[in-house]
Write a protein that holds these residues in place. Structure first.
Motif, mmCIF file in Angstrom:
data_model
loop_
_atom_site.group_PDB
_atom_site.id
_atom_site.type_symbol
_atom_site.label_atom_id
_atom_site.label_comp_id
_atom_site.label_asym_id
_atom_site.label_seq_id
_atom_site.Cartn_x
_atom_site.Cartn_y
_atom_site.Cartn_z
ATOM 1 N N LEU A 176 10.265 17.134 -23.435
ATOM 2 C CA LEU A 176 9.588 16.943 -22.134
ATOM 3 C C LEU A 176 8.038 17.215 -22.518
ATOM 4 N N GLU A 177 7.222 16.201 -22.334
ATOM 5 C CA GLU A 177 5.902 16.554 -22.740
ATOM 6 C C GLU A 177 4.979 16.297 -21.424
ATOM 7 N N LEU A 178 4.127 17.369 -21.187
ATOM 8 C CA LEU A 178 3.183 17.074 -20.266
ATOM 9 C C LEU A 178 2.056 16.414 -20.583
ATOM 10 N N VAL A 179 1.715 15.089 -19.749
ATOM 11 C CA VAL A 179 0.872 14.168 -20.231
ATOM 12 C C VAL A 179 -0.243 13.921 -19.169
ATOM 13 N N GLU A 180 -1.444 13.327 -19.426
ATOM 14 C CA GLU A 180 -2.240 12.845 -18.301
ATOM 15 C C GLU A 180 -2.243 11.089 -18.432
ATOM 16 N N VAL A 181 -1.704 10.618 -17.228
ATOM 17 C CA VAL A 181 -1.447 9.275 -17.294
ATOM 18 C C VAL A 181 -2.387 8.811 -16.107
ATOM 19 N N ALA A 182 -2.429 7.486 -16.210
ATOM 20 C CA ALA A 182 -3.237 6.799 -15.129
ATOM 21 C C ALA A 182 -2.506 6.744 -13.885
ATOM 22 N N VAL A 183 -3.099 6.941 -12.525
ATOM 23 C CA VAL A 183 -2.208 6.985 -11.423
ATOM 24 C C VAL A 183 -1.533 5.771 -11.316
ATOM 25 N N PRO A 184 -0.218 5.666 -10.861
ATOM 26 C CA PRO A 184 0.461 4.345 -10.783
ATOM 27 C C PRO A 184 0.037 3.661 -9.533
ATOM 28 N N VAL A 185 -0.083 2.488 -9.394
ATOM 29 C CA VAL A 185 -0.500 1.690 -8.401
ATOM 30 C C VAL A 185 0.634 0.930 -7.741
ATOM 31 N N PRO A 186 0.745 1.180 -6.323
ATOM 32 C CA PRO A 186 1.776 0.788 -5.501
ATOM 33 C C PRO A 186 1.821 -0.690 -5.773
ATOM 34 N N ARG A 187 3.021 -1.291 -6.026
ATOM 35 C CA ARG A 187 3.001 -3.048 -6.030
ATOM 36 C C ARG A 187 3.362 -3.324 -4.904
ATOM 37 N N GLU A 188 3.514 -4.713 -4.501
ATOM 38 C CA GLU A 188 3.785 -5.237 -3.215
ATOM 39 C C GLU A 188 5.040 -4.717 -2.456
ATOM 40 N N GLY A 189 4.820 -4.372 -1.297
ATOM 41 C CA GLY A 189 5.904 -3.537 -0.753
ATOM 42 C C GLY A 189 6.244 -2.253 -1.007
ATOM 43 N N GLU A 190 5.302 -1.551 -2.049
ATOM 44 C CA GLU A 190 5.568 -0.149 -2.341
ATOM 45 C C GLU A 190 4.570 0.768 -1.691
ATOM 46 N N VAL A 191 4.665 2.104 -1.656
ATOM 47 C CA VAL A 191 3.883 3.174 -1.196
ATOM 48 C C VAL A 191 3.677 4.002 -2.299
ATOM 49 N N LEU A 192 2.444 4.630 -2.425
ATOM 50 C CA LEU A 192 2.314 5.870 -3.461
ATOM 51 C C LEU A 192 2.461 7.121 -2.729
ATOM 52 N N VAL A 193 3.230 8.011 -3.307
ATOM 53 C CA VAL A 193 3.530 9.174 -2.666
ATOM 54 C C VAL A 193 3.080 10.550 -3.501
ATOM 55 N N ARG A 194 2.430 11.161 -2.805
ATOM 56 C CA ARG A 194 1.848 12.524 -3.734
ATOM 57 C C ARG A 194 3.018 13.554 -3.318
ATOM 58 N N VAL A 195 3.443 13.841 -4.707
ATOM 59 C CA VAL A 195 4.979 14.587 -4.757
ATOM 60 C C VAL A 195 4.669 16.082 -4.093
ATOM 61 N N GLY A 196 5.312 16.657 -3.234
ATOM 62 C CA GLY A 196 5.317 17.978 -2.597
ATOM 63 C C GLY A 196 6.220 18.795 -3.200
ATOM 64 N N ALA A 197 7.145 18.436 -3.583
ATOM 65 C CA ALA A 197 8.136 19.035 -4.328
ATOM 66 C C ALA A 197 9.475 18.133 -5.051
ATOM 67 N N VAL A 198 9.597 18.493 -6.068
ATOM 68 C CA VAL A 198 10.635 17.739 -6.733
ATOM 69 C C VAL A 198 12.013 18.498 -7.123
ATOM 70 N N ALA A 199 13.143 18.261 -6.834
ATOM 71 C CA ALA A 199 14.397 19.046 -7.423
ATOM 72 C C ALA A 199 14.897 18.586 -8.501
ATOM 73 N N LEU A 200 15.680 19.412 -9.175
ATOM 74 C CA LEU A 200 16.178 19.209 -10.381
ATOM 75 C C LEU A 200 17.699 19.012 -10.255
ATOM 76 N N ASN A 201 18.350 18.103 -11.151
ATOM 77 C CA ASN A 201 19.605 17.775 -11.100
ATOM 78 C C ASN A 201 20.340 17.697 -12.292
ATOM 79 N N ASN A 202 21.655 17.685 -12.503
ATOM 80 C CA ASN A 202 22.286 17.789 -13.868
ATOM 81 C C ASN A 202 22.135 16.215 -14.477
ATOM 82 N N THR A 203 21.834 15.526 -13.743
ATOM 83 C CA THR A 203 21.416 13.974 -14.591
ATOM 84 C C THR A 203 20.007 13.979 -15.117
ATOM 85 N N ASP A 204 19.606 14.958 -14.784
ATOM 86 C CA ASP A 204 18.116 15.119 -15.680
ATOM 87 C C ASP A 204 18.308 15.493 -16.961
ATOM 88 N N LEU A 205 19.385 16.406 -17.118
ATOM 89 C CA LEU A 205 19.658 16.896 -18.615
ATOM 90 C C LEU A 205 20.502 15.854 -19.212
#
Ligand SMILES: NC(=O)c1ccc[n+]([C@@H]2O[C@H](COP(=O)([O-])OP(=O)(O)OC[C@H]3O[C@@H](n4cnc5c(N)ncnc54)[C@H](OP(=O)(O)O)[C@@H]3O)[C@@H](O)[C@H]2O)c1
Length: 349
Positions: free
Chosen positions: A21-50
């Motif tokens: 797991l590497e912390l990186v600086e990347v370009a802000v993703p650009v929402p495509r047609e029909g998409e929205v850009l969300v500023r993440v308030g919180a993200v939960a972990l799941n076993n599937t992440d592991l």
């Protein structure tokens, strides 16, 4: 709102341990047609992440092959399926009225547009997820929870764990007054199962271990058996009449030995295999009693609609075990893997 040109994100470029797991600086993703850009308030972990990071899902005919849950992962990949956040930009043909609204993200990619569609992909696996400051999401996957009394951390706890739990309960046909058994009951999915089955009026028998037993009881289980001491015998003692539905995320020996616990017409709903995927059982116990085994992957859109309704009226109080900053993603996943927590582990970008 001002959107920065670059953002911090945690990504993996190959399968492996937490050090991938590497912390990186990347370009802000650009929402495509029909998409929205969300500023993440919180993200939960799941076993599937592991398992996605490790590549532990195997493939048909090759159970030890490195693989994501739907096959090869397209690297680099930003993990994180459980996202709540505010819409800060919209793509072409996406609704501007969503700007500024707090949204719960349905992380599933379904095989059709119908209410009973099957999940065939997942944010953080088949597309980038919320281990980042910002994430793009198809407009129809975001659900307005601006007015919910729940915190961002509590809302982030919902999609996978409670969505999976609702999927299991709905597919299994849990009814008021029925007796259900929940395995892995202190975990994210397990605790959600305990709360939701209780809310539906079921008698809930839970399986947990050690010091977590009291917390599982507090979450609503009528009776908790300790998995360190003969699970099947203990359940038979407290429910000699038999079980209507087993809601199982453990499988392994428990499934094989536990199948005869089902009463006539009983259902065994399985959604995880923490105890082992290679299960042996006496098939006569299945057909002679009209029992059914039901596989359950996440949620259909109609299950997520039920979840959004619960989120909006705080019909459920998700248990948040701990919160960590995004920079500590590796440590946070290690914490999840230790399985000493009760409920959900959440990160803040
Ligand atoms: N099908 C789907 O769509 C779907 C969706 C989400 C998750 N899942 C699967 O469901 C499972 C649970 O996920 P989760 O996020 O709830 O995990 P979690 O938060 O880590 O909780 C799992 C719980 O299971 C118990 N446990 C762990 N290892 C065990 C073992 N070897 N034998 C018996 N019990 C064990 C532990 O509770 P106690 O110590 O209290 O017993 C642990 O807290 C995973 O296999 C995950 O991949 C499937």
């Amino acid at each position: 709102m001002e959107v920065p040109g670059t953002i911090r994100a945690v990504r993996i470029t190959e399968h492996g341990g937490p050090e991938r797991l590497e912390l990186v600086e990347v370009a802000v993703p650009v929402p495509r047609e029909g998409e929205v850009l969300v500023r993440v308030g919180a993200v939960a972990l799941n076993n599937t992440d592991l398992w996605t990071r490790e590549g532990s899902y195997g493939r048909p005919g090759a159970p030890d092959a490195l693989s994501g849950w739907r096959g090869p992962i397209d690297f680099p990949r930003i993990q994180g399926a459980d996202v709540v956040g505010r819409v800060v930009a919209v793509g072409v043909d996406a609704e501007e009225s969503l700007l500024g609204r707090r949204m719960l993200v349905d992380p599933a990619i379904h095989d059709s547009g119908g209410p009973g569609a099957n999940p065939v992909g997942l944010m953080g696996s088949e597309r980038d997820g919320g281990y980042a400051e910002y994430v793009t999401v198809p407009m129809e996957r975001v659900h307005d929870v601006t007015e919910s009394p729940l915190t961002d951390e509590q809302l982030a706890a919902l999609p996978i764990a409670y969505g999976t739990a609702l999927g299991m309960i709905e597919r299994g046909g849990a009814e008021e007054g029925g007796t259900v058994v929940v395995s892995g009951a202190s975990g994210g999915v397990g605790l959600a199962l305990v709360q939701l089955a209780r809310e539906r009026g079921a008698r809930v028998l839970a399986i947990s271990s050690g010091s977590k037993i009291d917390s599982v009881r507090e979450a609503g289980a009528h009776h908790v058996v300790d998995r360190a001491q003969g699970i099947v015998e203990q359940i038979r003692t407290v429910a000699p009449e038999g079980i209507d539905i087993v809601l199982d995320v453990i499988a392994g020996d428990f499934s094989g030995e536990g199948l005869p616990l089902l009463r006539e017409g009983g259902r065994w709903v399985v959604a995880g295999a923490l105890g082992g995927y290679d299960v042996n059982f006496d098939v006569r116990r299945l057909y002679l009693h009209n029992n059914r085994i039901i596989g359950s992957a996440m949620h259909a859109p109609r299950h997520f609609d039920l979840l959004v309704d619960l989120a909006r009226r705080a019909g459920i109080q998700p248990v948040v075990a701990a919160t960590f900053p995004l920079e500590q993603a590796a440590r946070t996943q290690e914490e999840l893997a230790r399985r000493e927590h009760v409920g959900k582990i959440v990160m803040h970008p």
